[in-house]
Design an enzyme around this catalytic site. Structure first.
Site, PDB file in Angstrom:
ATOM      1  N   LYS A  20       0.833  -1.200   0.000  1.00 26.14           N
ATOM      2  CA  LYS A  20       0.000   0.000   0.000  1.00 26.14           C
ATOM      3  C   LYS A  20       0.869   1.251   0.000  1.00 26.14           C
ATOM      4  O   LYS A  20       1.851   1.335   0.745  1.00 26.14           O
ATOM      5  CB  LYS A  20      -0.902  -0.030   1.234  1.00 26.14           C
ATOM      6  N   SER A  96      -9.570   1.446   3.195  1.00 22.24           N
ATOM      7  CA  SER A  96      -8.776   2.253   2.289  1.00 22.24           C
ATOM      8  C   SER A  96      -7.757   1.428   1.489  1.00 22.24           C
ATOM      9  O   SER A  96      -7.209   1.922   0.496  1.00 22.24           O
ATOM     10  CB  SER A  96      -8.017   3.334   3.083  1.00 22.24           C
ATOM     11  N   SER A 120      -9.732  -0.799   7.445  1.00 20.42           N
ATOM     12  CA  SER A 120      -9.196  -0.562   6.104  1.00 20.42           C
ATOM     13  C   SER A 120      -8.484  -1.738   5.464  1.00 20.42           C
ATOM     14  O   SER A 120      -8.118  -1.668   4.290  1.00 20.42           O
ATOM     15  CB  SER A 120      -8.264   0.655   6.122  1.00 20.42           C
TER      16      SER A 120
END
Length: 385
Positions: A20, A96, A120
């Site tokens: 990420k 996310s 997330s």
């Protein structure tokens, strides 16, 4: 839009990992999916999770997309583009850690590394039909992870295969080991508010797998959600509020940050009191069983079209966010879809007992295979994988 915003080739192993883009990789800027960080300098050193991943023999093949500043649940991103949900293309990928979930769902990597401050990892895992683990708070180092300071955020893996996830955790954490065991996990089912179709899928699996589960309640779940929202709002504002007047933020993130700026000291004091009480409540319930079982999502994900029209859905995190507040480890497992919509089971374990959590998940997947239950497990596995 593909889930990766940058292709890399770091390491020599055969097992592929995507990271990420809120996590530092030396030599590359960490932009967190935001135009506000378009001019960020390259990171000078790897985040600790990246160092451990490479030292364990994995190969990092890309930086994964995300909801801007990791501050949203839909996964939509107007600047970098929104990753497509490979298994449910009409639905949001979830946020996310949208790119990390989409990448493993698409078979682009065995492991996606994400972060989870309020669901997330688990929400996009559920939306995309993969496994996602939020470890105990502090279990995996956050050094080199944005934001630098958080009392809620955890680094963790996603995978399309439970054994790949277990192997990864074993490789990067010397204290993690899942023993082979035929013992039936002791489960308590949480009495929560959720869509009847989702609850029915969960109950059908537990009954078919002959997993006796006493139904219990956590009376402070609602308060814990509100408390976690207050804390993430203040902590994200403190970390990202400097960019509010840059003119470079997406409308949804800018709106949330401006609202977050209004979080009061009284709300924070109340949130900390709820954190303490809720943590005790969860610990006490886990004295009577090994894991808690509940849906990952309280309802089905938004359609991508609805999200693109501006609909928000922070309530999708109502069943996951409380366990960021308490710090307990939690794992999302994909279940059989309901009329083309994703359903996932969430397991919550004792603090520090990720191994027990994964052992219970392994048992459940094996039970599905042994009993030929079309309910849970690697139900999307591609031929030859």
């Amino acid at each position: 839009m593909p889930p990766l915003i940058q292709h890399l080739d770091l390491g020599t192993g055969s097992k592929r990992v995507v990271v990420k883009d809120s996590i530092d990789i030396a030599g590359y800027p960490t932009q967190a999916g935001s135009a506000a960080l378009a001019d960020a300098p390259a990171a000078e050193r790897h985040a600790e999770i990246v160092e451990r991943t490479l030292a364990a023999g994995y190969r990092i093949v890309g930086k994964a997309n995300l909801h801007e500043l990791a501050f949203g649940m839909t996964g939509l991103n107007a600047w970098t583009g929104t990753p497509e949900n490979p298994r449910f293309p009409t639905l949001i990928p979830g946020g996310s850690s949208s790119g990390s979930a989409a990448a493993v769902a698409a078979g682009l990597a065995e492991i996606g590394i994400g972060t989870d401050t309020g669901g997330s990892i688990r929400v996009p895992a559920a939306c995309c039909g993969v496994y996602g683990l939020k470890p105990t708070f502090g279990r995996l180092s956050r050094r080199g992870v944005m934001p630098a300071s958080s009392s809620l955020d955890c680094v963790g893996p996603l995978s399309a295969n439970i054994e790949e996830l277990i192997d990864f955790m074993s490789s990067i954490d010397a204290g993690f080991s899942v023993e082979s065991s035929e013992a039936v996990p002791r489960i308590c089912t949480l009495d929560v508010a959720a869509d009847v179709a989702i609850l029915g899928t969960l109950e059908a699996y537990l009954d078919a797998a002959e997993l006796a589960a006493e139904k219990r309640a956590l009376p402070l779940m609602g308060e814990a959600f509100d408390a976690a929202m207050a804390l993430i709002n203040r902590e994200t504002y403190m970390a990202c509020g400097v960019w509010l007047d840059s003119g470079r933020l997406g409308k949804d993130v800018e709106s949330r940050l401006r609202a977050a700026a209004k979080t009061s000291e009284a709300e924070l004091r109340e949130a900390e009191a709820v954190r303490q009480a809720f943590t005790v409540e969860v610990d006490r319930l886990l004295e009577t069983c090994e894991v808690l079982a509940l849906p990952t999502l309280p309802h089905f994900p938004l359609s991508r079209a609805a999200a693109e029209e501006g609909q928000q859905d922070l309530a999708i995190s109502s069943l996951v966010r409380p366990f960021n507040l308490s710090g307990h480890p939690a794992l999302s497992l994909p279940m059989s879809p309901n009329w083309g919509r994703p359903v996932s089971l969430q397991l919550v374990g004792r603090r520090g007992d990720e191994a027990g959590l994964c052992r219970a998940a392994r048992y459940m997947v094996k039970a599905q295979r042994d009993k030929t239950l079309p309910i849970i497990g690697d139900i999307y596995a591609q031929p030859g994988r």
